[in-house]
Design a protein around this motif. Structure first.
Motif, mmCIF file in Angstrom:
data_model
loop_
_atom_site.group_PDB
_atom_site.id
_atom_site.type_symbol
_atom_site.label_atom_id
_atom_site.label_comp_id
_atom_site.label_asym_id
_atom_site.label_seq_id
_atom_site.Cartn_x
_atom_site.Cartn_y
_atom_site.Cartn_z
ATOM 1 N N ARG A 59 -5.776 7.186 2.572
ATOM 2 C CA ARG A 59 -5.374 5.775 2.457
ATOM 3 C C ARG A 59 -4.011 5.668 1.767
ATOM 4 N NH1 ARG A 59 -6.026 0.602 4.474
ATOM 5 N NH2 ARG A 59 -5.385 -0.885 2.864
ATOM 6 N N PHE A 60 -3.815 6.485 0.766
ATOM 7 C CA PHE A 60 -2.533 6.495 0.052
ATOM 8 C C PHE A 60 -1.402 6.928 0.985
ATOM 9 C CE2 PHE A 60 0.390 8.647 -3.086
ATOM 10 C CZ PHE A 60 0.838 7.480 -3.670
ATOM 11 N N ARG A 61 -1.659 7.959 1.781
ATOM 12 C CA ARG A 61 -0.633 8.425 2.724
ATOM 13 C C ARG A 61 -0.247 7.314 3.704
ATOM 14 N NH1 ARG A 61 -0.050 9.688 7.650
ATOM 15 N NH2 ARG A 61 -2.249 9.266 8.118
ATOM 16 N N GLN A 62 -1.229 6.601 4.203
ATOM 17 C CA GLN A 62 -0.956 5.504 5.123
ATOM 18 C C GLN A 62 -0.143 4.404 4.447
ATOM 19 O OE1 GLN A 62 -4.747 4.173 6.606
ATOM 20 N NE2 GLN A 62 -5.173 6.077 7.711
ATOM 21 N N CYS A 63 -0.449 4.150 3.194
ATOM 22 C CA CYS A 63 0.275 3.118 2.446
ATOM 23 C C CYS A 63 1.741 3.515 2.270
ATOM 24 C CB CYS A 63 -0.390 2.895 1.094
ATOM 25 S SG CYS A 63 0.343 1.555 0.130
ATOM 26 N N VAL A 64 1.981 4.780 1.917
ATOM 27 C CA VAL A 64 3.362 5.252 1.756
ATOM 28 C C VAL A 64 4.095 5.167 3.085
ATOM 29 C CG1 VAL A 64 4.816 7.231 1.166
ATOM 30 C CG2 VAL A 64 2.766 6.737 -0.190
ATOM 31 N N GLU A 65 3.451 5.556 4.179
ATOM 32 C CA GLU A 65 4.057 5.455 5.503
ATOM 33 C C GLU A 65 4.430 4.007 5.824
ATOM 34 O OE1 GLU A 65 1.542 7.095 8.488
ATOM 35 O OE2 GLU A 65 2.342 9.130 8.260
ATOM 36 N N THR A 66 3.536 3.086 5.497
ATOM 37 C CA THR A 66 3.787 1.669 5.762
ATOM 38 C C THR A 66 4.994 1.180 4.970
ATOM 39 O OG1 THR A 66 1.441 1.276 6.188
ATOM 40 C CG2 THR A 66 2.784 -0.641 5.623
ATOM 41 N N VAL A 67 5.068 1.562 3.703
ATOM 42 C CA VAL A 67 6.212 1.174 2.874
ATOM 43 C C VAL A 67 7.500 1.746 3.438
ATOM 44 C CG1 VAL A 67 7.293 1.506 0.615
ATOM 45 C CG2 VAL A 67 4.892 0.817 0.763
ATOM 46 N N ARG A 68 7.482 3.026 3.827
ATOM 47 C CA ARG A 68 8.690 3.688 4.327
ATOM 48 C C ARG A 68 9.163 3.090 5.651
ATOM 49 N NH1 ARG A 68 12.073 5.467 1.566
ATOM 50 N NH2 ARG A 68 12.813 6.908 3.145
ATOM 51 N N SER A 69 8.241 2.577 6.451
ATOM 52 C CA SER A 69 8.636 1.998 7.733
ATOM 53 C C SER A 69 9.397 0.688 7.552
ATOM 54 C CB SER A 69 7.405 1.763 8.609
ATOM 55 O OG SER A 69 6.560 0.762 8.050
ATOM 56 N N ALA A 70 9.192 0.021 6.398
ATOM 57 C CA ALA A 70 9.834 -1.276 6.164
ATOM 58 C C ALA A 70 10.906 -1.239 5.088
ATOM 59 C CB ALA A 70 8.767 -2.309 5.772
ATOM 60 N N ASN A 71 10.923 -0.189 4.289
ATOM 61 C CA ASN A 71 11.837 -0.139 3.143
ATOM 62 C C ASN A 71 12.291 1.306 2.946
ATOM 63 O OD1 ASN A 71 12.785 0.099 0.365
ATOM 64 N ND2 ASN A 71 11.925 -1.938 0.021
ATOM 65 N N HIS A 72 13.600 1.548 3.052
ATOM 66 C CA HIS A 72 14.143 2.893 2.916
ATOM 67 C C HIS A 72 14.721 3.158 1.533
ATOM 68 C CE1 HIS A 72 14.655 2.992 7.573
ATOM 69 N NE2 HIS A 72 13.410 3.265 7.182
ATOM 70 N N GLY A 73 14.309 2.341 0.557
ATOM 71 C CA GLY A 73 14.763 2.544 -0.815
ATOM 72 C C GLY A 73 14.062 3.714 -1.470
ATOM 73 N N ASN A 74 14.292 3.862 -2.756
ATOM 74 C CA ASN A 74 13.703 4.969 -3.506
ATOM 75 C C ASN A 74 12.210 4.736 -3.740
ATOM 76 O OD1 ASN A 74 16.043 6.853 -4.417
ATOM 77 N ND2 ASN A 74 16.825 4.764 -4.658
#
Length: 293
Positions: free
Chosen positions: A142-157
């Motif tokens: 679930r955590f991996r999916q959440c990080v993927e979701t964040v990265r798809s919309a936000n390329h910040g740190n």
């Protein structure tokens, strides 16, 4: 006692090779004296000189840098007790936290909003530096999916938050090409966390309720081969945070305590009961003396 620029210059090879990134050895020496450069940048310094210059070359607060898609946020390399005494080279990184228990569509929308947020301040564009993703579910997938979701919309740190090594490994797998901050090592899990940070060559936050606990943990983790550390004291409220951060700052800069000479991470949202007070606490911590908020 700290060495002057001229004293450092006499110990350098004086070839003016420019390989350190500075035009002359004297310019490099002055930067070393000001704690704005690292001795490792000089490829020709002798072992004997390096030993003499060790204390002069290392800044009292280590520089730790996060990076993502060409965007960096750095904290550390500060040499004065009060930030107003000198040019503020590294403004604290500001992050918005999400938890993997929230719906993914809401997380995606917030990440996109954070990425687009920008405020004009006297001709400067102020924006957030990235996202902090917390593994509140305890589920690595679930955590991996959440990080993927964040990265798809936000390329910040990124700051990846979990007390489980397997969850952080899953988060790192979803953030390929990024140098995030891992949060956090504690007295119970520091060996596993240090192994993850060392293997992936990323910085690691160290959390503790007292200065002695933080100092002991940083010594152990450095001995395990991880040098890029961030202190994350668990004193969250207005008074406790101000007291702890000020003590850490004084011990690092005034007394030269290397085991405490690291940037500081704060979580202002955990220090207030009323969400309206979060911005006020964050402002206090930016002034004294957070590097990542």
């Amino acid at each position: 006692m700290a060495l002057t620029g001229l004293q450092i210059f006499k110990l350098l090879p004086q070839t003016n090779c420019k390989e350190c990134g500075y035009p002359t050895c004297l310019a490099f020496a002055m930067k070393l004296a000001a704690k704005q450069a690292e001795l490792a940048a000089c490829p020709y310094v002798s072992e004997e000189a390096a030993a003499q210059l060790e204390s002069a070359a290392a800044p009292p607060v280590r520089l730790v840098t996060l990076s993502s898609n060409g965007f960096d946020v750095a904290a550390g390399n500060e040499t004065v007790l009060f930030r107003h005494e000198k040019t503020f080279y590294h403004a604290p990184g500001l992050f918005v936290r999400v938890r993997d228990t929230e719906p993914l569509e809401e997380i995606s929308a917030l990440a996109a909003e954070v990425a687009a947020y920008k405020v004009d301040y006297v001709g400067l564009d102020l924006a957030f530096d990235g996202m902090a993703v917390a593994c509140a579910s305890g589920d690595a997938e679930r955590f991996r999916q959440c990080v993927e979701t964040v990265r798809s919309a936000n390329h910040g740190n990124l700051i990846l938050m979990s007390d489980a090594a397997d969850a952080l490994e899953a988060g790192l797998a979803a953030a390929e090409g990024v140098t995030p901050l891992l949060y956090a090592a504690n007295t119970e899990n520091w060996q596993e966390m240090a192994a993850v940070a060392k293997r992936n060559k990323v910085p690691l936050a160290v959390t503790g309720s007292s200065i002695d606990e933080l100092a002991q943990l940083t010594k152990q983790i450095v001995a395990a081969g991880v040098e890029d550390l961030v202190l994350a004291p668990t004193a969250y409220d207005f008074c406790g945070s101000l007291t702890m951060l000020t003590q850490l700052r004084r011990l690092a800069l005034k007394l030269g305590k290397r085991e405490l000479g690291y940037p500081i991470l704060t979580l202002p949202g955990d220090g207030v009961a009323n969400p309206a007070d979060e911005a006020a606490l964050a402002a206090q911590q930016i002034a004294k003396y957070a590097g990542f908020v």
